[in-house]
Scaffold this motif. Sequence first.
Motif, short mmCIF file in Angstrom:
data_model
loop_
_atom_site.label_atom_id
_atom_site.label_comp_id
_atom_site.label_asym_id
_atom_site.label_seq_id
_atom_site.Cartn_x
_atom_site.Cartn_y
_atom_site.Cartn_z
N LYS A 345 0.11 -10.55 12.29
CA LYS A 345 0.06 -9.93 10.97
C LYS A 345 -0.50 -10.91 9.94
N LEU A 346 -1.23 -10.36 8.96
CA LEU A 346 -1.78 -11.17 7.87
C LEU A 346 -0.74 -11.27 6.76
N CYS A 347 -0.54 -12.50 6.27
CA CYS A 347 0.48 -12.73 5.24
C CYS A 347 -0.04 -13.60 4.11
N PHE A 348 0.70 -13.57 3.03
CA PHE A 348 0.55 -14.54 1.95
C PHE A 348 1.87 -15.30 1.97
N SER A 349 1.81 -16.62 2.09
CA SER A 349 3.03 -17.37 2.39
C SER A 349 3.34 -18.46 1.37
N ALA A 350 4.63 -18.72 1.24
CA ALA A 350 5.12 -19.88 0.49
C ALA A 350 5.89 -20.71 1.50
N VAL A 351 5.40 -21.94 1.77
CA VAL A 351 5.97 -22.76 2.83
C VAL A 351 6.58 -24.02 2.21
N PHE A 352 7.83 -24.30 2.58
CA PHE A 352 8.56 -25.41 1.95
C PHE A 352 9.08 -26.40 3.00
N GLU A 353 9.04 -27.66 2.63
CA GLU A 353 9.76 -28.68 3.40
C GLU A 353 11.03 -28.99 2.62
N LEU A 354 12.18 -28.71 3.25
CA LEU A 354 13.48 -28.94 2.61
C LEU A 354 14.20 -30.06 3.35
N ASP A 355 14.87 -30.94 2.59
CA ASP A 355 15.72 -31.94 3.25
C ASP A 355 17.09 -31.33 3.49
N GLU A 357 19.77 -31.55 1.94
CA GLU A 357 20.46 -31.12 0.71
C GLU A 357 19.71 -29.97 0.04
N ALA A 358 18.79 -29.36 0.78
CA ALA A 358 18.00 -28.21 0.31
C ALA A 358 17.11 -28.55 -0.89
N ASN A 359 16.73 -29.82 -1.01
CA ASN A 359 15.74 -30.21 -2.04
C ASN A 359 14.34 -29.95 -1.49
N VAL A 360 13.48 -29.40 -2.33
CA VAL A 360 12.10 -29.13 -1.90
C VAL A 360 11.30 -30.43 -1.98
N LYS A 361 10.86 -30.93 -0.80
CA LYS A 361 10.08 -32.18 -0.75
C LYS A 361 8.57 -31.90 -0.79
N GLU A 362 8.16 -30.80 -0.20
CA GLU A 362 6.74 -30.40 -0.20
C GLU A 362 6.67 -28.88 -0.32
N GLU A 363 5.57 -28.38 -0.88
CA GLU A 363 5.37 -26.92 -0.94
C GLU A 363 3.89 -26.60 -0.73
N TRP A 364 3.64 -25.44 -0.18
CA TRP A 364 2.25 -24.99 0.07
C TRP A 364 2.20 -23.48 -0.11
N PHE A 365 1.15 -22.99 -0.75
CA PHE A 365 0.98 -21.54 -0.94
C PHE A 365 -0.41 -21.14 -0.43
N GLY A 366 -0.47 -20.04 0.29
CA GLY A 366 -1.78 -19.59 0.74
C GLY A 366 -1.69 -18.48 1.77
N ARG A 367 -2.85 -18.07 2.25
CA ARG A 367 -2.92 -16.96 3.21
C ARG A 367 -2.71 -17.48 4.63
N THR A 368 -2.00 -16.68 5.42
CA THR A 368 -1.61 -17.10 6.77
C THR A 368 -1.75 -15.94 7.75
N VAL A 369 -1.60 -16.27 9.03
CA VAL A 369 -1.42 -15.26 10.06
C VAL A 369 -0.13 -15.63 10.81
#
Length: 710
Positions: A345-355, A357-369
Amino acid sequence: MAKNKASNIKAVLNQLVSDIFEKNGNQLLNYKQVSAKLNLNDEESKKTILEILKEGKTSGAFLEPSPGKFKIKDLKNFLIGRVDMTADGSAYIVPDDEFEKDVFVAPRKLRNALHGDTVKVYVFAKKNGRKNEGEVVEIIKRAKSDFTGVIKLSDKFAFVMADDKKMMHDIFVPLSEIGEAKNGQKVLVTLTDWPEGAKNPIGTIKHVLGDQGDNETEMNAILAQYGFPLSFPKEVEAEANAISAKITDTEIEKRKDFREALTFTIDPADAKDFDDAISYQQLPNGNHQIGVHIADVSHYVIEGTELDKEAYARATSVYLVDRVIPMLPESLSNNLCSLRPKEDKLCFSAVFELDNEANVKEEWFGRTVIHSDRRFAYEEAQEVLENKAGDCVEALLKLNELAYILRDRKFKNGAISFESTEVKFQLDDNGKPIGVFVKERKDAHKLIEDYMLLANRKVAEFIAKKGKGNKKLTFVYRVHDSPKLESLEAFATFASRFGYKINTKTDKEIAKSLNYLMADVEGKKEQNILTSLAIRSMAKAIYTTKKTSHYGLAFDYYTHFTSPIRRYPDVMAHRLLQSYLDDKKSADAELYEAACAHSSSMEKRAAEAERASIKYKQAEYLENNIGTAYKGIISGVTEWGMYVEIEENKCEGMIRLRDIADDFYVLDEKNYCIIGQRKHKKYQLGDEVMIRVKKVDLSKRQIDFTLIPD
């Protein structure tokens, strides 16, 4: 007919004459000068204009400072507003300018204006101690021209009695305009004319909905009443069906590939449209990569197409008790866009790296499959969480652990937890309610909600920080203002009667004490009333391009990104985000602000339609229980009665004051109660009472109770 035509011409001229004075700075003009400026120089028009000026002088709209010379009495005495009709046929005009006070208009001075219409009103000079009063001088925009109702046929004509309680007039329908309608059927009627001086508007039958009491008829009547179409236009269906389901290698190459990541959906057991999926991977550094994958509706629904125009017009899916009316045709909502398991399926995604303690260390937004490995119903996911065993157990447990941290942090920051009781009906094969149960919200529901909130918040923050100052980027935000202190203090006074204290000093203190209250009332008889009154004291969340915070969630940045299958603002958010990821210039703010206002309006309408379907099913459920006694709690008080919610099944009905025989009761609005004038017995919001089901009117979706004395 000639008389009606003359009246209509005069009504139009009346407004044109007022406009001339306004455009010319309200200078003194005689009737000949007004005629010349309107380019109406025939004797008949001049005579009519003179009549308008003289009548206006009599009504107080015009002054005649010197013989034959007129001007508008006071330009400030005109305002634009929306009609809010009352039960007795009078109305209050709610001005567009929030600093202006409402204007009362008596029934005879409404000039055929209907509830919700935008009108221009002349405000009379205020008498000491009196409220603002006025007269409608122009109907600028009708709120709606379609009404559902029951048709009554006679030998020579027909009338439609509207379902809308605020439509005070039966609609006259010539026999030539009734189509296939039969006496007593539910129909959809369109207003075509309303001659000045005529008591009733004239209409034509647009659609025969069917026989009263039939489930399909009644649900369609609710949709039509709130302006939602009953089907998709053929060209929209054709456009949707023509979209290829094949995902090409070229398209995949443009996207980030998440097909190898563990991915699943968690939705209601009966859901068919899966907007969102979650992926989980533990990273070598011990952190967690969590993908929030949202159906890429904007890939399929191209701006400017018939499909897009229809989605914009609807703006939202509508959820009635027994059905979903989707924003997009089924080929998209349930198939092409739906993130079904075991399919690419084709998606638009928000991808997070969480430690941890649920702190967001990295984030990425874009189109995915993506490729979903498993479709969970909420109950199945909850079972895995509770038993700590089953499919995707490690991922679910870690996601839940991190979600708890995100949730706690949100509440510590001042978010408010409104957990009202959600009632569901058990329906038979014909859609008749045979049981009522309360829907429970457990960890599986909250887990999904927390990651959707994270994605919505971070997308909004990314855009807001990407373009600052003069380079601010137009975007669709979901905003929620802090409550007005006056409303909140009124609620605090009421809550104190149950022993709850609300601290109104600061926003954080308000949120903290409201959360204590919500936790304390959970499961108690007063939960629904206090939650509903607390929500009512809050401002309403809306869509806008003007970024402000979301008070209820305690987020500085917030948007709706996660449900594009069922909400048009999410589609707009996807388009704008992709445009800015491609470094394109800021979109037209005015255009998007208008789209936001439309979406907010349609969202409100969809909520009203959902409530109407619940009211109908409650009435239908109690129809077979006439005479049955129940314990209830007073959920509302008005000048004509008090509403009672049955504790057992959450159905709500009214005890009319005229039916309480032991005294003459009147409303004490300030103290949310009714009081007997002789014995001073008091019935207050939140009090427990015993009631008996007296009468059910399915067509009006009304339930009447009688009070069983102590």
